[in-house]
Design an enzyme around this catalytic site. Sequence first.
Site, PDB file in Angstrom:
ATOM      1  N   HIS A 142      -1.298  18.089   4.538  1.00 15.69           N
ATOM      2  CA  HIS A 142      -2.567  18.486   5.163  1.00 15.69           C
ATOM      3  C   HIS A 142      -2.402  19.860   5.802  1.00 15.69           C
ATOM      4  O   HIS A 142      -1.476  20.068   6.603  1.00 15.69           O
ATOM      5  CB  HIS A 142      -2.960  17.491   6.253  1.00 15.69           C
ATOM      6  CG  HIS A 142      -3.433  16.156   5.744  1.00 15.69           C
ATOM      7  ND1 HIS A 142      -3.581  15.863   4.414  1.00 15.69           N
ATOM      8  CD2 HIS A 142      -3.815  15.034   6.427  1.00 15.69           C
ATOM      9  CE1 HIS A 142      -4.021  14.607   4.288  1.00 15.69           C
ATOM     10  NE2 HIS A 142      -4.167  14.094   5.492  1.00 15.69           N
ATOM     11  N   GLY A 184       0.815  -1.212   0.000  1.00 14.56           N
ATOM     12  CA  GLY A 184       0.000   0.000   0.000  1.00 14.56           C
ATOM     13  C   GLY A 184       0.848   1.261   0.000  1.00 14.56           C
ATOM     14  O   GLY A 184       2.078   1.212   0.100  1.00 14.56           O
ATOM     15  N   GLN A 202      -7.218  18.416   3.292  1.00 15.98           N
ATOM     16  CA  GLN A 202      -6.400  17.205   3.312  1.00 15.98           C
ATOM     17  C   GLN A 202      -6.120  16.645   1.917  1.00 15.98           C
ATOM     18  O   GLN A 202      -7.007  16.531   1.075  1.00 15.98           O
ATOM     19  CB  GLN A 202      -7.086  16.155   4.189  1.00 15.98           C
ATOM     20  CG  GLN A 202      -7.246  16.649   5.625  1.00 15.98           C
ATOM     21  CD  GLN A 202      -7.813  15.612   6.577  1.00 15.98           C
ATOM     22  OE1 GLN A 202      -8.463  15.963   7.552  1.00 15.98           O
ATOM     23  NE2 GLN A 202      -7.580  14.336   6.327  1.00 15.98           N
ATOM     24  N   ASN A 244       1.412  14.613   5.302  1.00 18.97           N
ATOM     25  CA  ASN A 244       0.536  13.566   5.837  1.00 18.97           C
ATOM     26  C   ASN A 244       1.065  12.144   5.693  1.00 18.97           C
ATOM     27  O   ASN A 244       0.724  11.276   6.497  1.00 18.97           O
ATOM     28  CB  ASN A 244      -0.853  13.649   5.179  1.00 18.97           C
ATOM     29  CG  ASN A 244      -0.799  13.542   3.678  1.00 18.97           C
ATOM     30  OD1 ASN A 244      -0.237  14.391   3.004  1.00 18.97           O
ATOM     31  ND2 ASN A 244      -1.389  12.486   3.134  1.00 18.97           N
ATOM     32  N   CYS A 280      -3.457  11.391  10.754  1.00 23.48           N
ATOM     33  CA  CYS A 280      -2.684  12.387   9.997  1.00 23.48           C
ATOM     34  C   CYS A 280      -3.287  13.787  10.089  1.00 23.48           C
ATOM     35  O   CYS A 280      -2.566  14.778  10.036  1.00 23.48           O
ATOM     36  CB  CYS A 280      -2.577  11.964   8.532  1.00 23.48           C
ATOM     37  SG  CYS A 280      -4.176  11.631   7.750  1.00 23.48           S
ATOM     38  N   ARG A 323     -11.483  17.244   1.615  1.00 24.29           N
ATOM     39  CA  ARG A 323     -10.489  16.676   0.703  1.00 24.29           C
ATOM     40  C   ARG A 323     -10.250  17.683  -0.417  1.00 24.29           C
ATOM     41  O   ARG A 323     -11.201  18.149  -1.060  1.00 24.29           O
ATOM     42  CB  ARG A 323     -10.981  15.354   0.125  1.00 24.29           C
ATOM     43  CG  ARG A 323      -9.935  14.631  -0.699  1.00 24.29           C
ATOM     44  CD  ARG A 323      -8.848  14.024   0.179  1.00 24.29           C
ATOM     45  NE  ARG A 323      -9.337  12.873   0.941  1.00 24.29           N
ATOM     46  CZ  ARG A 323      -8.694  12.343   1.981  1.00 24.29           C
ATOM     47  NH1 ARG A 323      -7.565  12.866   2.399  1.00 24.29           N
ATOM     48  NH2 ARG A 323      -9.206  11.301   2.624  1.00 24.29           N
ATOM     49  N   SER A 331      -0.740 -11.174  -2.740  1.00 23.77           N
ATOM     50  CA  SER A 331       0.645 -10.759  -2.970  1.00 23.77           C
ATOM     51  C   SER A 331       1.655 -11.779  -2.456  1.00 23.77           C
ATOM     52  O   SER A 331       2.822 -11.765  -2.873  1.00 23.77           O
ATOM     53  CB  SER A 331       0.911  -9.415  -2.283  1.00 23.77           C
ATOM     54  OG  SER A 331       0.095  -8.399  -2.817  1.00 23.77           O
TER      55      SER A 331
END
Length: 360
Positions: free
Chosen positions: A252, A13, A185, A337, A158, A245, A40
């Site tokens: 952020h 990720g 953000q 962030n 965050c 957002r 994975s």
Amino acid sequence: MKKYKVGIIGATGMVGQRFILLLCNHPWFDVVLLAASPRSAGKPYYEAVGNKWCMEKPIPDNIKDLVVYNATDDIEIISKQVDFVFCAVDMKKEEIKALEEEYARHECPVVSNNSAHRHTPDVPMVLPELNPEHIEIIPSQRKRLGTKRGFIAVKPNCSLQGYVPALFPLDEKYGVKDVLVCTYQAISGAGKTFDTWPEMIDNVIPFIGGEEEKSEKEPLKIWGKIEGDVIVDAESPKFTAQCLRVPVSNGHMGAVFARFEKKPTKEEMLETWKNYKGRPQILSLPSAPKQFLNYFEEDNRPQTKLDRDLEGGMAISIGRLREDTQYDYKFVCLSHNTLRGAAGGAVLLAELLCAEGYMD
């Protein structure tokens, strides 16, 4: 300082990728193991991550051929090969709680980027410059888990990594009473890029699921105190938050309005920010910014693009401090962030835990 062998759980990720880059050539930590989802597992990392790699630098040579383990099925194998793990998995909250506790019960400490355990009363949620003493709850957690080495420590959300560091040092002398914050953000907070989320270009979304609750509640745990075998949340300051957002890749920003028990002067606030040092600065931890809180005098700073990478993305930028007509003061703040707010904050927490002897 000895070299610690570390694993990254959730390595494919965005935050897992950030961990990989941050830990490349780290003076204390060697990444020896990666784990991710069953799809994975068994593949070399470069194949498992495929075209999802979205960092600004390529996969390090010492990482790309590591064979990925199964994060859920290989816990026993993983725990025997590492001194501790960083966790940044994408799973349901209850699944994450169970997974992290399973690693801890296998005597493998977990430093987590996930939110699942942030409100578990004996799990320290630490922003290292502000509440490092909360790691002293770890013996109580080990007692509950029945472990000698294993434990879980987490970093906060965050969204609050800009405004909470700016307010926390002011509280002891002036008493922070009420805080209103609006956060703006970046899309990486949702694990996205503009390639994967093109609808965010030229757009603002006025809702981020769960973010306002985290932004209001988590600061109270940071302000909290250890009482017996738990961390008890503080009752104040009172926070109210609105989270949006915005079309920015990383960083952020927060617009903050604060009321104090004893109103400081602007000069007193600036002096407090300039002189504040936390435990990471005192210990000279590898990832700690030399100047934690940085104030910009210019009216048009901090800016996301210009200032998010200050001190390797680990410093906090503050600007536009002025008196307010309804609150005492207002200002803006900025943090990176995925560095300070995610992987970087977790690495700094791990450094603190090692320096204080909790990983031995």
